[in-house]
Design an enzyme around this catalytic site. Sequence first.
Site, PDB file in Angstrom:
ATOM      1  CG  HIS A  79      32.081  13.959  70.570  1.00  0.00           C
ATOM      2  ND1 HIS A  79      30.815  13.683  71.023  1.00  0.00           N
ATOM      3  CD2 HIS A  79      32.775  12.810  70.701  1.00  0.00           C
ATOM      4  CE1 HIS A  79      30.755  12.416  71.433  1.00  0.00           C
ATOM      5  NE2 HIS A  79      31.931  11.861  71.233  1.00  0.00           N
ATOM      6  CE1 TYR A 131      37.453  10.962  76.840  1.00  0.00           C
ATOM      7  CE2 TYR A 131      36.194  12.886  76.185  1.00  0.00           C
ATOM      8  CZ  TYR A 131      36.356  11.519  76.216  1.00  0.00           C
ATOM      9  OH  TYR A 131      35.431  10.709  75.623  1.00  0.00           O
ATOM     10  CG  ASN A 173      28.524   8.967  73.446  1.00  0.00           C
ATOM     11  OD1 ASN A 173      28.894  10.131  73.347  1.00  0.00           O
ATOM     12  ND2 ASN A 173      29.270   7.944  73.088  1.00  0.00           N
TER      13      ASN A 173
HETATM   14  C1  HEM Z   1      38.480   4.972  74.660  1.00  0.00           C
HETATM   15  C2  HEM Z   1      37.429   5.548  74.241  1.00  0.00           C
HETATM   16  C3  HEM Z   1      37.376   7.013  73.995  1.00  0.00           C
HETATM   17  C4  HEM Z   1      38.368   7.919  73.804  1.00  0.00           C
HETATM   18  C5  HEM Z   1      39.855   7.666  73.790  1.00  0.00           C
HETATM   19  C6  HEM Z   1      37.742   9.205  73.597  1.00  0.00           C
HETATM   20  C7  HEM Z   1      38.401  10.368  73.304  1.00  0.00           C
HETATM   21  C8  HEM Z   1      37.806  11.573  73.066  1.00  0.00           C
HETATM   22  C9  HEM Z   1      38.475  12.773  72.665  1.00  0.00           C
HETATM   23  C10 HEM Z   1      39.975  12.889  72.431  1.00  0.00           C
HETATM   24  C11 HEM Z   1      37.558  13.743  72.559  1.00  0.00           C
HETATM   25  C12 HEM Z   1      37.777  15.189  72.151  1.00  0.00           C
HETATM   26  C13 HEM Z   1      37.730  16.043  73.386  1.00  0.00           C
HETATM   27  C14 HEM Z   1      38.059  17.482  73.157  1.00  0.00           C
HETATM   28  O1  HEM Z   1      38.755  17.832  72.187  1.00  0.00           O
HETATM   29  O2  HEM Z   1      37.627  18.300  73.994  1.00  0.00           O
HETATM   30  C15 HEM Z   1      36.305  13.175  72.905  1.00  0.00           C
HETATM   31  C16 HEM Z   1      35.132  13.864  72.976  1.00  0.00           C
HETATM   32  C17 HEM Z   1      33.999  13.343  73.509  1.00  0.00           C
HETATM   33  N1  HEM Z   1      33.797  12.036  73.895  1.00  0.00           N
HETATM   34 FE1  HEM Z   1      35.081  10.554  73.828  1.00  0.00          FE
HETATM   35  N2  HEM Z   1      36.399   9.056  73.702  1.00  0.00           N
HETATM   36  C18 HEM Z   1      36.140   7.727  73.956  1.00  0.00           C
HETATM   37  C19 HEM Z   1      34.938   7.151  74.154  1.00  0.00           C
HETATM   38  C20 HEM Z   1      33.826   7.848  74.471  1.00  0.00           C
HETATM   39  C21 HEM Z   1      32.645   7.309  75.059  1.00  0.00           C
HETATM   40  C22 HEM Z   1      32.419   5.836  75.436  1.00  0.00           C
HETATM   41  C23 HEM Z   1      31.809   8.343  75.255  1.00  0.00           C
HETATM   42  C24 HEM Z   1      30.455   8.334  75.879  1.00  0.00           C
HETATM   43  C25 HEM Z   1      30.239   7.767  77.018  1.00  0.00           C
HETATM   44  C26 HEM Z   1      32.444   9.550  74.794  1.00  0.00           C
HETATM   45  C27 HEM Z   1      31.904  10.809  74.835  1.00  0.00           C
HETATM   46  C28 HEM Z   1      32.518  11.934  74.381  1.00  0.00           C
HETATM   47  C29 HEM Z   1      31.885  13.225  74.311  1.00  0.00           C
HETATM   48  C30 HEM Z   1      30.471  13.563  74.742  1.00  0.00           C
HETATM   49  C31 HEM Z   1      32.808  14.107  73.762  1.00  0.00           C
HETATM   50  C32 HEM Z   1      32.577  15.571  73.439  1.00  0.00           C
HETATM   51  C33 HEM Z   1      32.818  16.417  74.662  1.00  0.00           C
HETATM   52  C34 HEM Z   1      32.465  17.841  74.347  1.00  0.00           C
HETATM   53  O3  HEM Z   1      31.273  18.111  74.099  1.00  0.00           O
HETATM   54  O4  HEM Z   1      33.375  18.689  74.341  1.00  0.00           O
HETATM   55  N3  HEM Z   1      33.674   9.217  74.321  1.00  0.00           N
HETATM   56  N4  HEM Z   1      36.461  11.844  73.192  1.00  0.00           N
END
Ligand code: HEM
Length: 483
Positions: A54, A340, A127
């Site tokens: 992202h 996160y 998402n």
């Molecule tokens: C085990 C599954 C997942 C892991 C380990 C994971 C991990 C991460 C990580 C490490 C980030 C970066 C956050 C940052 O640097 O601020 C991120 C961002 C994000 N993830 Fe996940 N994610 C997973 C699944 C999902 C799922 C299922 C969704 C949706 C429901 C999702 C939605 C998001 C969103 C929207 C962001 C961006 C947040 C922002 O705008 O700063 N992720 N994710």
Amino acid sequence: MKNQHLTTNQGAPITDNQNSLTVGRDGPTLLQDHIFLEKLAHFDRERIPERVVHAKGAGAHGFFKVYKDMSKYTMAKFLNNPTKETPVFVRFSVVIGSKGVADTVRDVRGFAVKFYTEDGNYDIVGNNLPIFFIRDAIKFPDLIHALKPDPISNIPGDSAKNNRFWDYISLTPEATHMITWLFSDLGTIKSYRTMKGAGVNTYKWINFEGESKLIKYHWIPMAGEKTIDRFEAEKLAGIDPDIASRDLFDTLAKGKTVDYELRVQMIDEDEDDLDFDPLDATKTWPEKKFPLMPVGMMTLNRNPQNFFAEVEQVAFAPSAIVPGIGFTNDKLLQGRLFSYTDTHMHRLGKNFLQLPINRPIVPINNNMQDGPAQYLPNKGTTNYNPNSLNNGNPHPVPFSGKPEKVKAEGTIKRREIEKTNDYEQAGERYRSLSKTQRDHLVSNIVDALGYAKKDIQYRMLNNFLKADQDFGRRVAKGLGLNH
Ligand code: HEM
């Protein structure tokens, strides 16, 4: 506008910041030119690590208002008072590409909302598609490695046309359902204003009686849902790569609002006659059986004042909850609860919650202290509990609800969930699409999968056939495969 004097970051006046300090006209630059050194050293550190996923996003401020008191279901205060406006910050994002990626490429889109409530921050980190590729968080790094650029060439290319991606997906049967969403035209959009959102994971709402229900969140765009096809997406990626970010910014800059309705699906925790596991993030909950209940309206009405300070530094976490919201044993969610905040400490530093965009609107009282960039130090000398010198402050908050009932017992082991049912919803989804939508889905898959090796294509075909014979046959025909 009042004249402003140029200063260093220490506040010293600067008489010239365009010519470095030298001995004589042609002499070497002096090490004592602290103005020059500060300017370069600051520039050298302008970038922080981009989000591991992202990386590219656009953000906006606004507020949320619940339609009616939801205390029957949840004691969350921001969902109990229909006269209250809770401030929010939202970040929409593209998942796989680095920061310069085009907004229209085939991908999932992030839809993350931070509610600044009177009980602290609550984040719904969702998402645009309502399900996910995998159901256990331990698989996430593998999934993302397969989608990101090849570690040897580092050529980003088009992740949908990536042999490594299809290799991984073909060996991950539970991802078949997600492919039917991602390769429909929902995978290509040009505006965040016309995109749905979903919490994807299963959470709990808990009321004052300690009763809870399983819930899933949905955001419905008031401007309607719109997609583009892959041909338009590819064209726009070339001629207008920031189209969705600009569309959001320009709309708000013109004084218009962008509105989404929050809806919730509910399932009783003891519901056990389903053919899928309600805690499995690769599944939707059928809307006919579990209708989407309108909850409230989110109105975005203000652009960030500074992209870096707000959009780049905002930190969302599924673990940021308030009383009235609970976690479930959804194995994808459980891993997200750790990941996160862990990455925020790497990306932004331990005190990231002190940044204005992340700071809760309520006072923070505890004995955690120091660390890099600490600028809201606790006051006083009693930085420990229990204490008598400060009348025991800060005191624990009296618990107002009833304890939640949770049953957990069993052997400790790594294992799959029981009801995997990997293909049924993929088939149902295919059959639910209109003829044009099916045509696009098949054509988008054929276009992308055509770049993969033949044995990988056959493995994918096998999964599609298990989902729906017609679906599989059409992909086979498009790829010229025997089946
Ligand atoms: C085990 C599954 C997942 C892991 C380990 C994971 C991990 C991460 C990580 C490490 C980030 C970066 C956050 C940052 O640097 O601020 C991120 C961002 C994000 N993830 Fe996940 N994610 C997973 C699944 C999902 C799922 C299922 C969704 C949706 C429901 C999702 C939605 C998001 C969103 C929207 C962001 C961006 C947040 C922002 O705008 O700063 N992720 N994710």
